[in-house]
Design a protein around this motif. Sequence first.
Motif, PDB file in Angstrom:
ATOM      1  N   VAL A  78       3.855   8.427  -5.419  1.00 25.78           N
ATOM      2  CA  VAL A  78       2.763   9.000  -6.501  1.00 25.78           C
ATOM      3  C   VAL A  78       2.008  10.119  -5.782  1.00 25.78           C
ATOM      4  CG1 VAL A  78       0.448   8.188  -7.411  1.00 25.78           C
ATOM      5  CG2 VAL A  78       2.378   6.491  -7.225  1.00 25.78           C
ATOM      6  N   ASN A  79       1.856  11.230  -6.457  1.00 20.95           N
ATOM      7  CA  ASN A  79       0.994  12.377  -6.171  1.00 20.95           C
ATOM      8  C   ASN A  79      -0.245  11.933  -5.471  1.00 20.95           C
ATOM      9  OD1 ASN A  79       0.871  14.911  -5.411  1.00 20.95           O
ATOM     10  ND2 ASN A  79      -0.618  15.340  -7.294  1.00 20.95           N
ATOM     11  N   LYS A  80      -0.557  12.355  -4.170  1.00 24.23           N
ATOM     12  CA  LYS A  80      -1.991  12.327  -3.575  1.00 24.23           C
ATOM     13  C   LYS A  80      -2.031  10.833  -2.982  1.00 24.23           C
ATOM     14  CE  LYS A  80      -4.492  15.977  -5.658  1.00 24.23           C
ATOM     15  NZ  LYS A  80      -5.650  16.136  -6.572  1.00 24.23           N
ATOM     16  N   LYS A  81      -0.956   9.768  -3.092  1.00 22.73           N
ATOM     17  CA  LYS A  81      -1.026   8.628  -2.542  1.00 22.73           C
ATOM     18  C   LYS A  81      -0.120   8.373  -1.624  1.00 22.73           C
ATOM     19  CE  LYS A  81      -3.408   5.807  -6.175  1.00 22.73           C
ATOM     20  NZ  LYS A  81      -3.025   4.452  -6.788  1.00 22.73           N
ATOM     21  N   GLY A  82       1.227   8.740  -1.881  1.00 26.23           N
ATOM     22  CA  GLY A  82       2.110   8.802  -0.895  1.00 26.23           C
ATOM     23  C   GLY A  82       3.592   7.843  -1.605  1.00 26.23           C
TER      24      GLY A  82
ATOM     25  N   ARG B 296       5.736   4.199  -1.547  1.00 22.91           N
ATOM     26  CA  ARG B 296       5.652   2.554  -1.473  1.00 22.91           C
ATOM     27  C   ARG B 296       6.923   1.945  -1.914  1.00 22.91           C
ATOM     28  NH1 ARG B 296       1.258  -0.922  -4.923  1.00 22.91           N
ATOM     29  NH2 ARG B 296       2.965  -0.470  -6.649  1.00 22.91           N
TER      30      ARG B 296
ATOM     31  N   THR C 107       0.882  -1.144   0.105  1.00 17.29           N
ATOM     32  CA  THR C 107      -0.130  -0.048  -0.010  1.00 17.29           C
ATOM     33  C   THR C 107       0.802   1.199  -0.099  1.00 17.29           C
ATOM     34  OG1 THR C 107      -0.042  -0.179   2.299  1.00 17.29           O
ATOM     35  CG2 THR C 107      -1.666  -1.166   1.297  1.00 17.29           C
ATOM     36  N   TYR C 108       0.235   2.325  -0.585  1.00 22.02           N
ATOM     37  CA  TYR C 108       1.019   3.546  -0.409  1.00 22.02           C
ATOM     38  C   TYR C 108       0.633   4.135   0.740  1.00 22.02           C
ATOM     39  CZ  TYR C 108       1.992   3.458  -5.601  1.00 22.02           C
ATOM     40  OH  TYR C 108       2.563   3.129  -6.798  1.00 22.02           O
TER      41      TYR C 108
ATOM     42  N   SER D 297       1.088   8.004   2.733  1.00 20.52           N
ATOM     43  CA  SER D 297       1.200   9.301   2.591  1.00 20.52           C
ATOM     44  C   SER D 297       2.487   9.843   3.455  1.00 20.52           C
ATOM     45  CB  SER D 297       0.028  10.162   2.836  1.00 20.52           C
ATOM     46  OG  SER D 297      -0.359  10.154   4.223  1.00 20.52           O
TER      47      SER D 297
END
Length: 274
Positions: free
Chosen positions: A52-56, A58, A17-18, A20
């Motif tokens: 990844v933008n807005k995800k964070g 991983r 999972t990502y 943030s």
Amino acid sequence: MSSKDKVLELLEKNKNTYISGEAIASSLGISRNAIWKAINELRKQGYVIEAVNKKGYRLGESNDIISAQGILSNMDRNIDSALIHIFDTLDSTNKTAKEMAMEGICHGSLIIARSQTIGKGRGTHSFYSPEGGIYMSVILSPEMLPTLEPDVITAYTGITVSDSIESLTGLFPKIKPINDLFIDGRKVCGILTESGIEFDSGMVQWIVVGIGINFDSDISQFPEDLQSIVGSLFKNGQAPISKNQLIAEIYSHLLDWSQVNKEQILKKFSERLI
């Protein structure tokens, strides 16, 4: 533990999972700037970290770097990270482990090298140890073991490594006495157990269990006289599991001697014999 290690531990525990930057900061109690610096340091060490933008952030699936955080994230028991000592290169993990044992390093200490320059086998035999393998030694205190019978300790170690490989990969290693593991007629692992004995009393002071596994080693790079003899669990770069996973499985069992039954251990050992 440094901010870098804290971030790595969190990423290892949440591989799929990502997370943030805000969640990392909240969970670890460190600043966003400290997280950014930790991510950059980890990338410099070779870790692939997806952002990844807005995800964070991983950990990328291609990561297979041995680390205390990676090992501990694959264990069900609570282990002090200070017990795990990882080196890029050693002449021999058993040699370092024995030196530590003589200095009084505690039971369960794990010494790992990503490569060895003078890997040691039984007697005068050497163990070729390039990158791509797992080279680990565990220090055991006699008072923590239910028996000091060499045959039982040797057999339990061989079964532990064999069962760990089978449970994670489906491969079925066979054992050639004393403790070499073979798959499809090729040696994939060597195990060397050594001890320190007090001369006057004959009492065992410590035991060191050394394990060398060709994990996803490039056999074509081995000396020519070994290429027809040795094998590897996986082809280079094609392992479906990580080194950290296999180390954790083996290490966890080597810390648990509570269920050791001499008759059962020797029976299982005989069933694995070539």
